[in-house]
Design a protein around this motif. Structure first.
Motif, PDB file in Angstrom:
ATOM      1  N   ASP A  21       0.819  -1.217   0.000  1.00 30.42           N
ATOM      2  CA  ASP A  21       0.000   0.000   0.000  1.00 30.42           C
ATOM      3  C   ASP A  21       0.851   1.264   0.000  1.00 30.42           C
ATOM      4  O   ASP A  21       0.314   2.375   0.059  1.00 30.42           O
ATOM      5  N   SER A  22       2.160   1.098  -0.048  1.00 31.67           N
ATOM      6  CA  SER A  22       3.050   2.243  -0.235  1.00 31.67           C
ATOM      7  C   SER A  22       4.330   1.708  -0.880  1.00 31.67           C
ATOM      8  O   SER A  22       4.904   0.728  -0.368  1.00 31.67           O
ATOM      9  N   SER A 115      -2.930  12.596   6.925  1.00 33.51           N
ATOM     10  CA  SER A 115      -1.614  12.131   6.450  1.00 33.51           C
ATOM     11  C   SER A 115      -0.730  13.352   6.215  1.00 33.51           C
ATOM     12  O   SER A 115      -1.220  14.488   6.131  1.00 33.51           O
ATOM     13  N   THR A 117       0.798  13.878   3.427  1.00 38.09           N
ATOM     14  CA  THR A 117       0.442  14.353   2.082  1.00 38.09           C
ATOM     15  C   THR A 117      -0.682  15.363   2.145  1.00 38.09           C
ATOM     16  O   THR A 117      -0.632  16.437   1.535  1.00 38.09           O
ATOM     17  N   HIS A 146       2.499  12.863  -1.914  1.00 36.14           N
ATOM     18  CA  HIS A 146       2.266  12.608  -3.344  1.00 36.14           C
ATOM     19  C   HIS A 146       1.162  13.476  -3.962  1.00 36.14           C
ATOM     20  O   HIS A 146       0.521  13.084  -4.940  1.00 36.14           O
TER      21      HIS A 146
END
Ligand code: KE4
Length: 429
Positions: A21-22, A115, A117, A146
């Motif tokens: 997942d990352s 998060s 991000t 991201h």
């Protein structure tokens, strides 16, 4: 040694892109199969094959009190019993906000998201809305999550305007992102010459995503001046360095004040939390009082707030933790350096608080170009061999390691002993 992880990885890849997942978790830059984790306890990770590792990744920073910290779990359990999420304000959010605001001179108000991000994406929109300008300046080698505007790589030749670093990111967007060189103030001046429409400069004041590369204090001071001169906001992305480099992140080590700060990782204690904060006049531009929109269903949810709150309170009550963690970080990297020197393997080392880094590199690393000169093959071999010996380092040369409180001297000494073996293996290849 890794049979069950190998099988689990094959199955995972049927349902999840790349089986993870990352992306960094896939071990692409170090080779081998990512180990699937069964549980974490204090300093240790246990994989599904029953192997135990001293864990220097600590979920990429959040777990400053180690895995399954008793106080944190108790706070999570007790809070969860009262309901997981309400989509309505709770006093826990105010309490954690207050704890952070009281620590940072640069933060009058703060908003929680889910998060790093999201924190950075929101901070960029806030800076653009506040200044009514569209362009941003970032640094090669700094990672800020991201969101599209930040997935940018250097343009061709001398142009400072960036190109997308990923398909799916519109060039129309990244043309508003200019790229400068870390620790190089002339490159930032060039960006300000190329655009009179700069809303903000965003920097990791202690870069942790090209390996550990702290910014020179003089450079940060000049950056502050340049932003003031050009009416641009300065954003310190302290998602990683916040509560890791010191109780106040990089701002506890250098006397430079940003206009907006992004935080994450440690402030969630292992639960999903990000945050962005700054001066009242800037933060009050945010909806609902201001016109700049930003929102989130689970932002500030009580369980994550409770985990963050117990973590921050414990750190504030025991600030000497940072002196102890830095001592251990230095013990580790000095031990690695000694072992590498004994085997004529060039190794650059650095520490900031509980963060440590090492580059397989002949020269000091001051920016991303320097970092890219590192011997990533040697790094990969080191990572694989240490993993086989029960030590779990970050699975990329361009990451940072973390010391957490359960990683005591004895474990660091054990790690150094194993590194001596591995450097001999590398030297004799
Ligand atoms: P997240 O969206 O991953 O929570 O945070 C993004 C982010 C923003 N700013 C800084 C300075 C960061 O270091 C990060 C995320 N760090 C990486 C570790 N290098 C997360 C690990 C991963 O991508 O899986």
């Amino acid at each position: 040694m890794f049979e069950k992880s190998i099988k689990a990885y094959e199955i995972a890849k049927e349902y999840i892109p790349g089986g993870v997942d990352s992306p960094v978790r896939a071990f692409k830059s170090v080779g081998g199969t990512p180990v699937f984790i069964e549980k974490g306890e204090g300093a240790y990770l246990y994989d599904i094959d029953g192997n135990r590792y001293i864990d220097y990744v600590q979920s990429w920073g959040p777990l400053i009190f180690g895995h399954a910290d008793g106080d944190t779990l108790e706070a999570v359990f007790e809070t969860a019993k009262k309901g997981l999420s309400f989509g309505a304000p709770t006093q826990l959010e105010t309490e954690l906000a207050k704890e952070i605001v009281e620590l940072f001179d640069s933060i009058d108000k703060i908003r929680f998201v889910n998060s790093g991000t999201e924190a950075v994406m929101s901070a960029i929109r806030l800076a653009r809305g506040y200044t009514n300008r569209d362009d941003i300046i970032k640094f090669e080698g700094c990672y800020h999550g991201h969101s599209d505007s930040l997935l940018v790589q250097a343009g061709s030749g001398a142009v400072t305007f960036g190109n997308p670093s990923s398909p799916g990111v519109p060039k129309d967007l990244t043309k508003h992102t200019l790229l400068a060189k870390y620790n190089d103030i002339e490159s930032v001046k060039k960006c300000f010459e190329d655009s009179n429409n700069v809303a903000c400069v965003i920097i990791e004041p202690i870069a942790g995503n090209m390996g550990l590369v702290p910014a020179d204090e003089k450079f940060l001071a000049e950056l502050r001046e340049l932003c003031d001169k050009n009416g641009a906001l300065l954003i310190f992305d302290e998602v990683m360095s916040g509560f890791r480099a010191s109780l106040k992140g990089a701002q506890g080590l250098v006397d430079i004040k940003p206009d907006i700060v992004t935080l994450g990782k440690v402030i969630g204690g292992g639960m999903p939390v990000g945050a962005f904060g700054g001066k009242k006049e800037i933060m009050d531009m945010l909806s609902p009082d201001g016109p700049i929109y930003q929102a989130g269903t689970l932002s500030g949810n009580p369980v994550a707030m409770a985990a963050g709150l117990v973590t921050i309170k414990k750190l504030k009550k025991n600030p000497e933790i940072y002196i102890e963690l830095e001592k251990r970080a230095k013990k580790l990297v000095n031990g690695l350096k000694e072992a590498a020197d004994e085997n004529n393997i060039p190794l650059q080392i650095d520490v900031r608080g509980s963060m440590f880094g090492f580059f397989f590199n002949e020269k000091e690393v001051k920016n991303f170009d320097d970092a890219l000169n590192s011997d990533t093959k040697k790094f990969a071999k080191f990572h694989q061999e240490m993993l086989k010996r029960g030590v779990y380092f970050a699975c990329s040369q361009f990451e940072t390691g973390f010391i957490s409180t359960p990683i005591i001297d004895e474990l660091i000494e054990e790690t150094i002993e194993k590194a001596k073996e591995v450097f001999e293996v590398i030297a004799n290849r």
